[in-house]
Design an enzyme around this catalytic site. Structure first.
Site, PDB file in Angstrom:
ATOM      1  N   ASP A  42       0.812  -1.222   0.000  1.00 31.36           N
ATOM      2  CA  ASP A  42       0.000   0.000   0.000  1.00 31.36           C
ATOM      3  C   ASP A  42       0.844   1.270   0.000  1.00 31.36           C
ATOM      4  OD1 ASP A  42       1.022  -0.070   2.531  1.00 31.36           O
ATOM      5  OD2 ASP A  42      -0.897   0.189   3.571  1.00 31.36           O
ATOM      6  N   GLY A  43       2.170   1.119  -0.118  1.00 24.31           N
ATOM      7  CA  GLY A  43       3.051   2.273  -0.199  1.00 24.31           C
ATOM      8  C   GLY A  43       3.675   2.702   1.107  1.00 24.31           C
ATOM      9  N   GLU A  44       3.271   2.099   2.224  1.00 23.83           N
ATOM     10  CA  GLU A  44       3.875   2.473   3.505  1.00 23.83           C
ATOM     11  C   GLU A  44       5.352   2.084   3.537  1.00 23.83           C
ATOM     12  OE1 GLU A  44       1.663   0.798   6.715  1.00 23.83           O
ATOM     13  OE2 GLU A  44      -0.117   2.044   6.338  1.00 23.83           O
ATOM     14  N   ARG A 101      11.372  27.464   3.313  1.00 17.27           N
ATOM     15  CA  ARG A 101      10.865  28.762   2.861  1.00 17.27           C
ATOM     16  C   ARG A 101       9.543  29.129   3.525  1.00 17.27           C
ATOM     17  NH1 ARG A 101      11.692  27.673  -3.476  1.00 17.27           N
ATOM     18  NH2 ARG A 101      11.507  25.534  -2.718  1.00 17.27           N
ATOM     19  N   HIS A 135      17.627  28.163   4.758  1.00 17.30           N
ATOM     20  CA  HIS A 135      17.080  29.321   4.042  1.00 17.30           C
ATOM     21  C   HIS A 135      16.908  30.524   4.967  1.00 17.30           C
ATOM     22  CE1 HIS A 135      14.951  31.545   0.988  1.00 17.30           C
ATOM     23  NE2 HIS A 135      13.918  31.704   1.781  1.00 17.30           N
ATOM     24  N   ASP A 174      18.159  39.568  -3.827  1.00 23.56           N
ATOM     25  CA  ASP A 174      17.140  40.279  -3.052  1.00 23.56           C
ATOM     26  C   ASP A 174      17.798  40.845  -1.807  1.00 23.56           C
ATOM     27  OD1 ASP A 174      17.384  38.111  -1.220  1.00 23.56           O
ATOM     28  OD2 ASP A 174      15.816  37.018  -2.277  1.00 23.56           O
ATOM     29  N   LYS A 197      13.778  43.554  -6.125  1.00 23.09           N
ATOM     30  CA  LYS A 197      12.747  42.859  -6.888  1.00 23.09           C
ATOM     31  C   LYS A 197      11.447  42.816  -6.100  1.00 23.09           C
ATOM     32  CE  LYS A 197      13.489  38.174  -5.119  1.00 23.09           C
ATOM     33  NZ  LYS A 197      13.911  36.805  -5.379  1.00 23.09           N
ATOM     34  N   ALA A 229      14.250  29.200 -11.286  1.00 22.03           N
ATOM     35  CA  ALA A 229      15.277  29.983 -11.990  1.00 22.03           C
ATOM     36  C   ALA A 229      14.735  31.260 -12.618  1.00 22.03           C
ATOM     37  CB  ALA A 229      15.999  29.142 -13.040  1.00 22.03           C
ATOM     38  N   THR A 231      14.035  34.166 -11.001  1.00 24.52           N
ATOM     39  CA  THR A 231      14.742  35.314 -10.434  1.00 24.52           C
ATOM     40  C   THR A 231      16.134  35.457 -11.033  1.00 24.52           C
ATOM     41  OG1 THR A 231      13.532  35.242  -8.346  1.00 24.52           O
ATOM     42  CG2 THR A 231      15.683  36.289  -8.309  1.00 24.52           C
TER      43      THR A 231
END
EC number: 2.7.6.1
Length: 316
Positions: A42-44, A101, A135, A174, A197, A229, A231
């Site tokens: 089942d993907g577990e 982010r 980040h 930025d 920006k 990409a 920015t």
């Protein structure tokens, strides 16, 4: 390969970046820890640690990159397995910390997902986190366990020094990246410029103005993450319009999603230098992209943490 003769140091990998982990273990001089990851029908996710780690300092390398949710669940399940296998310490090495982010409430009723991920990692049983270029530096404060943030900037700076790129100006895409740009500028003895920006919505940016003198110089745009990409390619066009003679770019984390590769290929950027915190599949490898290894940096940090010596010199 050097040999690090201490059976109580173990380094394991999951599925996000086994190549980087292999480079790290080669640098240290240890065999990679034996483990396996399987899926139920089942993907577990099911993980198995195939050697004793009782009383050991274990280091688990896993970037929470795409597919972020799969890699995050692998990480949490493996941490739990290590805790139940009586590891002395569980040191989670996250070269790329996904969801970083989402580090604040930019609008009403938004989550702070990077804090949620920190809670999950800590609750699972991690005793320390090592990451590369978070980040936002405040993410360190989202944890109540030690967090060491290693820096990719010295690796990127050395690349441009070795290339012999001269008469440079270091460009922050930025205002938030000025500190990062200043560090590279100090190392390369270059001035800085800033792209002013606006970002009307996620992954959409509009260059407004350039603060600083770029005319007749070789511009190096430095960022922590390059995603779509948009920015960096817009910034390259703006810099050339302002008189820059050439534009290079560099970033620690090559997320490179969506139209990123096509944009870079069709851009005025001479070269994009990135690190291998995130695996670049074959379809994302182009002549314009140079990938540098963070393995020596991570390996040195692991040794210092295990030997309980200072890690702070690695932040310089």
């Amino acid at each position: 390969m050097p040999i690090y003769d201490d059976p109580y140091l173990k380094v394991f990998t999951l599925n996000s970046n086994p190549e980087l982990t292999q480079q790290v273990t080669d640098q240290i001089g240890v065999e990679m820890g034996k483990s396996s990851i399987k899926r139920f029908s089942d993907g577990e996710i099911q993980v198995n640690i195939e050697e004793s780690i009782r009383g050991c300092d274990v280091f688990l390398v896993q970037s929470t990159s795409e597919p972020a949710n799969e890699h995050l669940m692998e990480l949490l399940i493996m941490i739990d397995a290590m805790k139940r296998a009586s590891a002395a310490t569980i040191n989670v090495v996250i070269p790329y910390y996904g969801y970083a982010r989402q580090d604040r409430k930019a609008k009403s009723r938004q989550p702070i997902t990077s804090k949620l991920v920190a809670n999950l990692i800590e609750t699972a049983g991690a005793t320390r986190v090592l990451s590369v270029d978070l980040h936002a530096s405040q993410i360190q404060g989202f944890f109540d366990i030690p967090v060491d943030q290693l820096l990719g900037e010295p690796i990127l700076s050395k690349h441009f020094q070795d290339k012999g790129v001269e008469d440079t100006v270091i460009v922050s895409p930025d205002h938030g990246g000025v500190v990062r740009a200043r560090k590279m500028a100090d190392r390369l003895h270059a001035p800085i410029a800033i792209i002013d920006k606006r970002r009307p919505e996620p992954n959409v940016s509009e260059v407004m103005n350039i603060i600083g003198d770029v005319e007749g110089r070789t511009a190096i745009i430095v960022d922590d993450i390059i995603d779509t990409a948009g920015t960096v390619t817009l910034a390259a066009d703006a810099l050339l319009e302002k008189g820059a003679k050439a534009v290079y770019a560099c970033s620690t984390h090559p997320v490179l999603s969506g139209p990123a590769i096509e944009r870079i290929e069709n851009s005025n950027i001479e070269e994009l230098a990135v690190t291998n915190t995130i695996v670049l599949p074959e379809e994302k490898q182009t002549e314009k992209i140079t990938q540098l290894s963070v393995a020596p940096l991570i390996a040195e940090a692991i040794i210092r943490v295990h030997e309980q010596t200072s890690v702070s010199t690695l932040f310089d």
